[in-house]
Design a protein around this motif. Structure first.
Motif, PDB file in Angstrom:
ATOM      1  N   TYR A  50       2.400  10.411   2.987  1.00 25.85           N
ATOM      2  CA  TYR A  50       2.489  10.829   1.591  1.00 25.85           C
ATOM      3  C   TYR A  50       1.401  11.829   1.179  1.00 25.85           C
ATOM      4  O   TYR A  50       1.447  12.358   0.068  1.00 25.85           O
ATOM      5  CB  TYR A  50       2.398   9.603   0.676  1.00 25.85           C
ATOM      6  CG  TYR A  50       3.528   8.623   0.901  1.00 25.85           C
ATOM      7  CD1 TYR A  50       4.775   8.841   0.345  1.00 25.85           C
ATOM      8  CD2 TYR A  50       3.345   7.484   1.690  1.00 25.85           C
ATOM      9  CE1 TYR A  50       5.821   7.941   0.548  1.00 25.85           C
ATOM     10  CE2 TYR A  50       4.378   6.589   1.906  1.00 25.85           C
ATOM     11  CZ  TYR A  50       5.617   6.825   1.333  1.00 25.85           C
ATOM     12  OH  TYR A  50       6.643   5.933   1.545  1.00 25.85           O
ATOM     13  N   GLY A  51       0.430  12.078   2.054  1.00 23.46           N
ATOM     14  CA  GLY A  51      -0.651  12.980   1.714  1.00 23.46           C
ATOM     15  C   GLY A  51      -1.737  12.291   0.905  1.00 23.46           C
ATOM     16  O   GLY A  51      -1.687  11.081   0.666  1.00 23.46           O
ATOM     17  N   LEU A  90       0.825  -1.200   0.000  1.00 21.79           N
ATOM     18  CA  LEU A  90       0.000   0.000   0.000  1.00 21.79           C
ATOM     19  C   LEU A  90       0.866   1.261   0.000  1.00 21.79           C
ATOM     20  O   LEU A  90       0.616   2.205  -0.755  1.00 21.79           O
ATOM     21  CB  LEU A  90      -0.925  -0.017   1.220  1.00 21.79           C
ATOM     22  CG  LEU A  90      -1.979   1.091   1.278  1.00 21.79           C
ATOM     23  CD1 LEU A  90      -2.918   1.031   0.087  1.00 21.79           C
ATOM     24  CD2 LEU A  90      -2.775   0.991   2.578  1.00 21.79           C
ATOM     25  N   GLU A  91       1.911   1.279   0.821  1.00 15.15           N
ATOM     26  CA  GLU A  91       2.755   2.470   0.875  1.00 15.15           C
ATOM     27  C   GLU A  91       3.637   2.586  -0.362  1.00 15.15           C
ATOM     28  O   GLU A  91       3.997   3.693  -0.770  1.00 15.15           O
ATOM     29  CB  GLU A  91       3.566   2.482   2.167  1.00 15.15           C
ATOM     30  CG  GLU A  91       2.657   2.596   3.386  1.00 15.15           C
ATOM     31  CD  GLU A  91       3.393   2.992   4.653  1.00 15.15           C
ATOM     32  OE1 GLU A  91       4.527   3.504   4.567  1.00 15.15           O
ATOM     33  OE2 GLU A  91       2.819   2.786   5.739  1.00 15.15           O
ATOM     34  N   LEU A  92       3.989   1.467  -0.983  1.00 12.84           N
ATOM     35  CA  LEU A  92       4.638   1.520  -2.293  1.00 12.84           C
ATOM     36  C   LEU A  92       3.729   2.232  -3.283  1.00 12.84           C
ATOM     37  O   LEU A  92       4.165   3.103  -4.051  1.00 12.84           O
ATOM     38  CB  LEU A  92       4.956   0.109  -2.776  1.00 12.84           C
ATOM     39  CG  LEU A  92       5.412  -0.030  -4.232  1.00 12.84           C
ATOM     40  CD1 LEU A  92       6.789   0.592  -4.429  1.00 12.84           C
ATOM     41  CD2 LEU A  92       5.438  -1.506  -4.650  1.00 12.84           C
ATOM     42  N   GLY A  93       2.425   1.882  -3.282  1.00  8.60           N
ATOM     43  CA  GLY A  93       1.469   2.540  -4.170  1.00  8.60           C
ATOM     44  C   GLY A  93       1.325   4.021  -3.871  1.00  8.60           C
ATOM     45  O   GLY A  93       1.250   4.838  -4.798  1.00  8.60           O
ATOM     46  N   ALA A 115       7.057  10.183  -4.737  1.00  2.96           N
ATOM     47  CA  ALA A 115       7.912  10.314  -3.558  1.00  2.96           C
ATOM     48  C   ALA A 115       8.939   9.182  -3.519  1.00  2.96           C
ATOM     49  O   ALA A 115       8.775   8.145  -4.172  1.00  2.96           O
ATOM     50  CB  ALA A 115       7.064  10.286  -2.287  1.00  2.96           C
ATOM     51  N   ASN A 116       9.994   9.389  -2.741  1.00  2.28           N
ATOM     52  CA  ASN A 116      10.985   8.339  -2.550  1.00  2.28           C
ATOM     53  C   ASN A 116      10.396   7.220  -1.697  1.00  2.28           C
ATOM     54  O   ASN A 116       9.552   7.455  -0.821  1.00  2.28           O
ATOM     55  CB  ASN A 116      12.235   8.896  -1.870  1.00  2.28           C
ATOM     56  CG  ASN A 116      12.947   9.924  -2.729  1.00  2.28           C
ATOM     57  OD1 ASN A 116      12.705  10.024  -3.932  1.00  2.28           O
ATOM     58  ND2 ASN A 116      13.818  10.695  -2.108  1.00  2.28           N
ATOM     59  N   PHE A 117      10.869   5.990  -1.944  1.00  4.34           N
ATOM     60  CA  PHE A 117      10.421   4.834  -1.174  1.00  4.34           C
ATOM     61  C   PHE A 117      11.634   3.940  -0.954  1.00  4.34           C
ATOM     62  O   PHE A 117      12.273   3.497  -1.917  1.00  4.34           O
ATOM     63  CB  PHE A 117       9.318   4.078  -1.916  1.00  4.34           C
ATOM     64  CG  PHE A 117       8.735   2.928  -1.136  1.00  4.34           C
ATOM     65  CD1 PHE A 117       7.902   3.160  -0.048  1.00  4.34           C
ATOM     66  CD2 PHE A 117       9.020   1.608  -1.477  1.00  4.34           C
ATOM     67  CE1 PHE A 117       7.358   2.111   0.679  1.00  4.34           C
ATOM     68  CE2 PHE A 117       8.483   0.551  -0.763  1.00  4.34           C
ATOM     69  CZ  PHE A 117       7.651   0.802   0.320  1.00  4.34           C
ATOM     70  N   ALA A 160       7.357   5.076  12.551  1.00  2.28           N
ATOM     71  CA  ALA A 160       6.364   6.154  12.493  1.00  2.28           C
ATOM     72  C   ALA A 160       6.455   6.982  11.214  1.00  2.28           C
ATOM     73  O   ALA A 160       5.430   7.304  10.609  1.00  2.28           O
ATOM     74  CB  ALA A 160       6.489   7.050  13.720  1.00  2.28           C
ATOM     75  N   PRO A 161       7.657   7.355  10.753  1.00  2.28           N
ATOM     76  CA  PRO A 161       7.727   8.162   9.534  1.00  2.28           C
ATOM     77  C   PRO A 161       7.588   7.356   8.253  1.00  2.28           C
ATOM     78  O   PRO A 161       7.792   7.887   7.164  1.00  2.28           O
ATOM     79  CB  PRO A 161       9.117   8.799   9.627  1.00  2.28           C
ATOM     80  CG  PRO A 161       9.931   7.815  10.384  1.00  2.28           C
ATOM     81  CD  PRO A 161       8.984   7.206  11.378  1.00  2.28           C
TER      82      PRO A 161
END
Length: 622
Positions: free
Chosen positions: A376-377, A330-333, A340-342, A519-520
């Motif tokens: 990521y907003g 999900l955060e990759l998406g 953004a960087n991942f 957390a971040p």
């Protein structure tokens, strides 16, 4: 009741010799006594039940036969190892009961679809019929396969055009001959798929799809059988007037016919031909020359994340349950959508992402979306969840309904990337069977042809070093990424076992990483890959584990030294290892390499001195 009483008296007379039977001499002279019948049967059949013929493995698929209104009238269940059992309704004492066995006259498969179509493709086996149906073709098969021609009700096919696709072996050719005769007798126009000359024995439509072949082209090129009566008196192949003409616009999109914008796919635009049209063989050969390749203009890769993920990438992300695949995916998406960087990878451009969740409740997905959005907003990511859109609104993707639904959503959203979470919950059927994954092979290629990146999340089995199920799952995917838990902390090891975009200048992007979710968001540091346990060591450990589990339910009996031991049948150990994914099957059978691995594991345990065997059973002695 009279016969039962006489039978009891005969048995008593035969064994105790103290009962006289009041029957005429001519009857007694002809009648075989029960004991004589037992002796005769023993000579013919033996005196022990054939256990191996009765034991069935776990059921892996059920194929339902429906009437034209969609009501179940019969079914065939497939077990592992490959065995089939038919079921149907039968009248018992005036009541209809669901019982094992075939109906006296057997229905054909996919009857509701067949009843509405003028063109039908006939194959050998329900699994093959399901796989081919995902191309938008109406298919059918027989209950009992090639041996059921004379037992089948063919009337629903009367007057239709039928394309027969036989298996490439003697039973398949006999099936084709018998089925063709039956179809011609009820006024059908019959075409036969011509098996390419270079194909091996037993090659069939499932092999064609698995290899990435053009099944539609073979159907379209089928040769008409002599004896057909066309309206214009001609004979020819089942071309666009055949199966392909019945595909809906949704089916055509699902078969790679149109792109997201309704135009031809990139391959079709490149060569200026429509899919399915017969190519100029000289032009095709010319296009394959090195000089043609060097001059060929192809669109540049459209990267979505550094040099590792682009709009034609096909990722498979594998991890055991609870490792954090959903958080990762999900955060990759989110990162791709936000440019953004991942981890160690740099964002490239804003993108549109579809995330298909097949397993989480809505409240859990909401929590994870909020967590990712805090990093990521709000981004252009569409998160699909069955609790929200309705369970029936996202059908299994290895079925024609699911693939048509997916293409409708692709047309509406026009994504750059689709993340599938997870394979096991978005498909239906056992992943240990190739037939479950078979319909996905053309779908994956078709999505790539529309320049849409794919990330498929997948579970491991008991063997946490690889994804669960058939190895063919990885054949159409260009990147395989493993997520493995590390001991002692909440970190994971991220490692690429396959990466076709890896080149010398991008080698650093594909190196192992140690990652963790704080957390971040996700953080990364260089990873140290642990030495992997060898395949033979894993097989030996699994063999011993399965024996220990099965032995718990075994009553002790004397071993070689007369000491009590717990004997477990070697066939039972093998069956349990197959069931639990410790031994991989192909086409429902155990391949030679797995049989050798099983034998080697057993021999290594015997050499340890802790186990013994008599050839059929296995037991611990220390």
């Amino acid at each position: 009741m009279q016969d039962f009483d006489r039978s009891i008296r005969e048995i008593a007379a035969d064994y105790f010799h103290d009962i006289e039977l009041d029957q005429p001499a001519w009857t007694a002279a002809r009648r075989i006594t029960p004991s004589e019948k037992i002796v005769a049967n023993k000579k013919q059949w033996g005196d022990k039940p054939k256990d191996e013929a009765e034991i069935l493995g776990p059921p892996v698929a059920t194929y339902r036969y429906l009437d034209v209104n969609g009501n179940v009238i019969a079914a065939v269940t497939r077990y592992e190892p490959k065995t089939f059992r038919p079921w149907c309704f039968r009248e018992i004492d005036g009541e209809m009961k669901w019982m094992i066995g075939s109906p006296p006259v057997r229905p054909i498969y996919h009857l509701p679809e067949v009843s509405k179509s003028d063109v039908v493709v006939l194959v050998e086996g329900e699994g093959k019929a399901d796989a081919l149906a995902t191309f938008g073709v109406v298919t059918t098969s027989l209950m009992g396969g090639a041996n059921a021609v004379a037992k089948t009700d063919w009337t629903p096919l009367q007057g239709k055009t039928v394309v027969v696709w036989p298996d490439n072996d003697a039973p398949g050719r006999n099936f084709c001959t018998d089925a063709t005769a039956a179809l011609l007798s009820i006024g059908c126009k019959v075409f036969v798929v011509q098996i390419p000359a270079d194909k091996p024995e037993k090659w069939d439509c499932a092999n064609c799809i698995r290899e990435g072949g053009d099944a539609g082209a073979l159907v379209a090129a089928a040769v008409e059988v002599a004896g057909n009566n066309n309206d214009d008196g001609s004979q020819g192949a089942a071309g666009t007037s055949g199966a392909n003409a019945n595909a809906s616009s949704d089916d055509a999109a699902g078969a790679g016919g149109t792109s997201r914008s309704g135009q031809q796919s990139g391959h079709q635009q490149q060569h200026g031909r429509a899919s399915g049209s017969k190519p100029d063989p000289d032009l095709e050969r010319h296009e394959l020359l090195v000089s043609a390749w060097r001059q060929r203009e192809l669109p540049p890769r459209d990267y979505l994340l550094d040099g590792v993920l682009c709009t034609t990438s096909r990722w498979l992300v594998i991890g055991e349950t609870g490792v954090g695949k959903t958080l990762f995916g999900l955060e990759l998406g989110f990162a791709v959508a936000a440019a953004a960087n991942f981890l160690i990878w740099k964002g490239v451009r804003p993108a549109r992402v579809m995330y298909l969740d097949g397993e989480m409740p809505a409240e859990t997905l909401k929590e994870r979306v909020e967590s990712a959005a805090s990093v990521y907003g709000e981004v252009e990511l569409y998160a699909y969840n069955r609790d929200v859109i309705g369970d029936g609104a996202m059908p299994p993707l290895n079925g024609s309904a699911g693939q048509q639904w997916l293409w409708r959503e692709i047309e509406a959203v026009k994504p750059d990337l689709i993340i599938f979470d997870a394979i096991m919950s978005l498909l239906v059927g056992p992943l240990s069977e190739e037939e479950t994954w078979l319909p996905m092979t053309p779908l994956i290629r078709q999505i790539s042809s529309q320049r849409i990146g794919q990330v498929w999340l997948h579970h491991t089995g008991h063997d946490t070093s690889k994804g669960f199920g058939t190895k063919t799952m990885q054949w159409q995917l260009d990147t395989v990424l493993m997520l493995t838990k590390n001991d002692g902390d909440r970190s994971l090891t991220l490692e690429f076992s396959k990466a076709r975009l890896r080149r010398p200048e991008t080698e650093g992007l594909f190196k192992p990483q140690t990652i963790r979710r704080d957390a971040p968001g996700w953080t990364s540091e260089p990873g140290n890959v642990k030495p992997k346990e060898s395949a033979s060591e894993r097989k030996r450990a699994w063999f011993q584990q399965v024996y220990n589990n099965l032995a718990l339910d075994v009553t002790p009996s004397p071993g070689h030294t007369a000491a009590p031991v717990r004997k477990v049948a070697i066939t039972a150990i093998r069956g349990e290892m197959i069931k639990r994914g410790f031994l991989a099957t192909e086409d429902g059978k155990l391949p030679a390499r797995e049989r050798v691995a099983f034998q080697r594991a057993r021999e290594e345990l015997l050499r340890s001195g802790q186990f013994a065997t008599d050839g059929t059973a296995f037991w611990r002695v220390k």
